[in-house]
Design a protein around this motif. Structure first.
Motif, mmCIF file in Angstrom:
data_model
loop_
_atom_site.group_PDB
_atom_site.id
_atom_site.type_symbol
_atom_site.label_atom_id
_atom_site.label_comp_id
_atom_site.label_asym_id
_atom_site.label_seq_id
_atom_site.Cartn_x
_atom_site.Cartn_y
_atom_site.Cartn_z
ATOM 1 N N MET A 153 0.836 -1.202 0.000
ATOM 2 C CA MET A 153 0.000 0.000 0.000
ATOM 3 C C MET A 153 0.869 1.249 0.000
ATOM 4 S SD MET A 153 -2.748 -1.483 2.772
ATOM 5 C CE MET A 153 -3.810 -0.046 2.954
ATOM 6 N N SER A 154 1.927 1.209 0.804
ATOM 7 C CA SER A 154 2.841 2.340 0.893
ATOM 8 C C SER A 154 3.531 2.578 -0.450
ATOM 9 C CB SER A 154 3.871 2.055 1.989
ATOM 10 O OG SER A 154 4.768 3.128 2.099
ATOM 11 N N GLU A 155 3.954 1.487 -1.067
ATOM 12 C CA GLU A 155 4.645 1.579 -2.360
ATOM 13 C C GLU A 155 3.707 2.180 -3.422
ATOM 14 O OE1 GLU A 155 6.180 -2.252 -3.564
ATOM 15 O OE2 GLU A 155 6.493 -1.526 -5.622
ATOM 16 N N ALA A 156 2.479 1.681 -3.449
ATOM 17 C CA ALA A 156 1.507 2.210 -4.413
ATOM 18 C C ALA A 156 1.219 3.681 -4.155
ATOM 19 C CB ALA A 156 0.209 1.396 -4.324
ATOM 20 N N GLY A 157 1.140 4.028 -2.883
ATOM 21 C CA GLY A 157 0.814 5.402 -2.511
ATOM 22 C C GLY A 157 1.818 6.418 -3.018
ATOM 23 N N GLN A 158 3.093 5.993 -3.125
ATOM 24 C CA GLN A 158 4.126 6.938 -3.574
ATOM 25 C C GLN A 158 3.843 7.468 -4.980
ATOM 26 O OE1 GLN A 158 5.962 7.914 -0.972
ATOM 27 N NE2 GLN A 158 4.641 6.330 -0.139
ATOM 28 N N SER A 159 3.124 6.658 -5.768
ATOM 29 C CA SER A 159 2.858 7.064 -7.153
ATOM 30 C C SER A 159 1.818 8.180 -7.234
ATOM 31 C CB SER A 159 2.390 5.858 -7.976
ATOM 32 O OG SER A 159 1.098 5.441 -7.540
ATOM 33 N N LEU A 160 1.197 8.524 -6.104
ATOM 34 C CA LEU A 160 0.198 9.588 -6.115
ATOM 35 C C LEU A 160 0.741 10.905 -5.569
ATOM 36 C CD1 LEU A 160 -3.066 7.800 -4.921
ATOM 37 C CD2 LEU A 160 -2.076 7.962 -7.209
ATOM 38 N N LEU A 161 1.974 10.878 -5.050
ATOM 39 C CA LEU A 161 2.529 12.107 -4.467
ATOM 40 C C LEU A 161 2.716 13.163 -5.546
ATOM 41 C CD1 LEU A 161 5.178 10.777 -1.916
ATOM 42 C CD2 LEU A 161 2.913 11.747 -1.458
ATOM 43 N N GLY A 162 2.573 14.423 -5.145
ATOM 44 C CA GLY A 162 2.773 15.522 -6.086
ATOM 45 C C GLY A 162 1.458 16.072 -6.604
ATOM 46 N N ARG A 163 1.579 16.895 -7.662
ATOM 47 C CA ARG A 163 0.431 17.624 -8.205
ATOM 48 C C ARG A 163 -0.223 16.825 -9.322
ATOM 49 N NH1 ARG A 163 -1.337 23.121 -9.279
ATOM 50 N NH2 ARG A 163 -1.789 23.349 -11.495
ATOM 51 N N MET A 218 -7.575 -2.113 -1.799
ATOM 52 C CA MET A 218 -7.588 -3.073 -2.920
ATOM 53 C C MET A 218 -6.171 -3.570 -3.222
ATOM 54 S SD MET A 218 -10.791 -3.338 -3.796
ATOM 55 C CE MET A 218 -10.841 -4.043 -5.459
ATOM 56 N N ILE A 219 -5.202 -2.663 -3.077
ATOM 57 C CA ILE A 219 -3.791 -3.043 -3.272
ATOM 58 C C ILE A 219 -3.334 -3.944 -2.128
ATOM 59 C CG2 ILE A 219 -1.420 -2.158 -3.475
ATOM 60 C CD1 ILE A 219 -2.948 -0.938 -5.699
ATOM 61 N N GLY A 220 -3.598 -3.516 -0.898
ATOM 62 C CA GLY A 220 -3.094 -4.233 0.284
ATOM 63 C C GLY A 220 -3.628 -5.649 0.382
ATOM 64 N N SER A 221 -4.839 -5.848 -0.134
ATOM 65 C CA SER A 221 -5.453 -7.176 -0.047
ATOM 66 C C SER A 221 -5.083 -8.054 -1.240
ATOM 67 C CB SER A 221 -6.971 -7.025 0.014
ATOM 68 O OG SER A 221 -7.439 -6.381 -1.167
ATOM 69 N N GLY A 222 -4.318 -7.486 -2.168
ATOM 70 C CA GLY A 222 -3.883 -8.263 -3.320
ATOM 71 C C GLY A 222 -4.912 -8.328 -4.441
ATOM 72 N N GLN A 223 -6.023 -7.615 -4.305
ATOM 73 C CA GLN A 223 -7.029 -7.637 -5.369
ATOM 74 C C GLN A 223 -6.570 -6.811 -6.571
ATOM 75 O OE1 GLN A 223 -9.896 -6.558 -2.075
ATOM 76 N NE2 GLN A 223 -11.320 -7.510 -3.499
ATOM 77 N N TRP A 224 -5.698 -5.853 -6.328
ATOM 78 C CA TRP A 224 -5.117 -5.036 -7.391
ATOM 79 C C TRP A 224 -3.594 -5.116 -7.298
ATOM 80 C CZ3 TRP A 224 -7.598 0.541 -7.063
ATOM 81 C CH2 TRP A 224 -8.937 0.498 -7.498
ATOM 82 N N PRO A 225 -2.887 -5.084 -8.427
ATOM 83 C CA PRO A 225 -1.427 -4.949 -8.371
ATOM 84 C C PRO A 225 -1.057 -3.514 -7.966
ATOM 85 C CG PRO A 225 -2.174 -4.879 -10.643
ATOM 86 C CD PRO A 225 -3.395 -5.170 -9.801
ATOM 87 N N VAL A 226 0.167 -3.350 -7.482
ATOM 88 C CA VAL A 226 0.635 -2.038 -7.035
ATOM 89 C C VAL A 226 0.479 -0.983 -8.130
ATOM 90 C CG1 VAL A 226 2.717 -0.757 -6.394
ATOM 91 C CG2 VAL A 226 2.182 -2.923 -5.252
ATOM 92 N N SER A 227 0.748 -1.385 -9.371
ATOM 93 C CA SER A 227 0.749 -0.429 -10.493
ATOM 94 C C SER A 227 -0.640 0.118 -10.816
ATOM 95 C CB SER A 227 1.315 -1.109 -11.742
ATOM 96 O OG SER A 227 0.527 -2.257 -12.034
ATOM 97 N N LYS A 228 -1.674 -0.558 -10.318
ATOM 98 C CA LYS A 228 -3.046 -0.159 -10.662
ATOM 99 C C LYS A 228 -3.407 1.225 -10.124
ATOM 100 C CE LYS A 228 -7.539 -0.856 -11.748
ATOM 101 N NZ LYS A 228 -8.533 -1.856 -11.432
#
Lengths: 263, 263
Positions: A153-163, A218-228
């Motif tokens: 979840m943390s890894e996926a979250g990094q892709s949302l940082l910024g504007r 959805m990411i943390g539970s494995g229902q979605w890949p991190v890249s989603k």
């Protein structure tokens, strides 16, 4: 930089307040139930000899959402000459038995506005991740039975940082003129059976934090890949995102100002 | 080492349960209100087709006291052939809407007894130390306005470690045959506005933890010198100790067994 100053004969106070949103309709006054604003203004009015008082908040939280340190402004009649401690304790007294209380009060600086002067808001979204329903923290967490991986979840979250254009995480009811927001912090950490999602931005869209929490789950539970998660962001389409996480897991924990009114 | 084994036709289960003691009369069945024991046995009985079920606990907490991981035994009819997960989820389901739920269930080892096999109990007493009354953690902390020095409290607490006559910290209603207890842990730590008093012993006298918390608060607030706590202990006189701290700050957090039934 003066926005909506106090009316003549009124003095503006900055208050830091804590509230339990359970059973309330949220910050804003509504016809269908008790709001934090109504409770606060009624309590302050009692302290001010039933004079009308006006308030505004740094963040208009929804029904069921909590705050450990919301900042609001309150315009009180100048003639009352109450000091900060009397205001803190007097309003807290009149707020009983409701789960709303004043933690700090301070005379607001010239031109200060709780909402327009705020430069960031910080929220914490909490998940209780275990098979059994919440007990000691009932009404303060989202109960997710499926095991969650906070690192993913943390890894996926990094892709949302910024504007970015956060249209995918925006409620249909959102009244902001633009879907562009700048996300400065998105940390996901696990403490035992609890997961904390800490987010900070200058401002948020309506339901943005709860929609982010729902997709992160959805990411943390494995229902979605991190890249989603990044794909959902780029789709700019609310239908691509996960469910809106329930209000009870959300808590406003801090509001920032260029010059701290409580310092 | 067999103490009160299950009745013929019954099988013993070890349960780890969480409960919010607010509004309950405590663990033990009483005529004047709802107890954890009554709620648990009624829920288990529903799961067992209304058969009578018997329970016992590792710690009989008082009215208003909470538990995050109490261990209890429950004797269920053998014929039901439920597995651990069905017992955990089934009893938790029938416990709704009460704030009591089962975290874990396991078939108890031969001769195991929730109370007599326990080799230590651990409690946490929590103080909210600020001017404003509790809101988000209302009913779960003792509200102390006067600033407390956790270091002084911790230092004083060390003088109580070990085997002593704890008569000074014993409720008049205590039914234990001896006032001698061995205190293995007494840690006082501050986390922001919260103070945690963590204690561990094989067993405690009635109100011992709450009486210790009340006296430690006298040290932390500067009303007593650090040395006074040891003097109170040595006096073996309840009248020398501080007030009994309120029940809502107390939570049983762990019970130890030579062989963990949930391992």
């Amino acid at each position: 930089m003066v926005h909506d100053g106090p009316a003549p004969g009124y003095r503006r106070w900055a208050l830091k307040i804590e509230y339990d949103g359970t059973g309330l309709v949220g910050w804003q006054r509504q016809d269908n139930g008790l709001s934090v604003q109504q409770l606060l203004e009624e309590a302050a009015s009692k302290l001010a000899g039933d004079a009308p008082v006006m308030s505004a908040t740094a963040g208009r939280t929804d029904a069921g959402v909590h705050a450990s340190a919301m900042v609001v402004q309150l315009d009180l009649p100048e003639q009352d000459r109450l000091d900060a401690r009397q205001i803190r304790d007097g309003i807290s007294f009149h707020l009983k038995p409701h789960r709303v209380a004043v933690l700090e009060a301070a005379a607001a600086p010239q031109g200060w506005h709780a909402r327009f002067s705020a430069i960031w808001r910080r929220y914490r979204y909490t998940i209780l991740n275990r098979p059994t329903r919440p007990v000691l923290d009932a009404d303060h967490v989202w109960h997710v039975r499926r095991p969650l991986d906070a690192k993913l979840m943390s890894e996926a979250g990094q892709s949302l940082l910024g504007r970015h254009d956060f249209s995918s995480f925006r409620a249909a009811s959102c009244q902001a003129s633009s879907p562009i927001r700048t996300l400065d912090v998105l940390d996901v950490t696990r403490q035992g059976l609890h997961l904390h999602i800490d987010v900070q931005a200058r401002s948020f869209l309506h339901h943005q934090v709860r929609n982010l929490a729902g997709s992160l789950q959805m990411i943390g539970s494995g229902q979605w890949p991190v890249s989603k998660l990044r794909q959902v962001l780029e789709a700019r389409d609310r239908r691509q995102a996960g469910p809106t996480a329930p209000s009870e897991g959300l808590c406003l924990v801090a509001v920032g100002y260029e010059s701290d009114p409580f310092a």
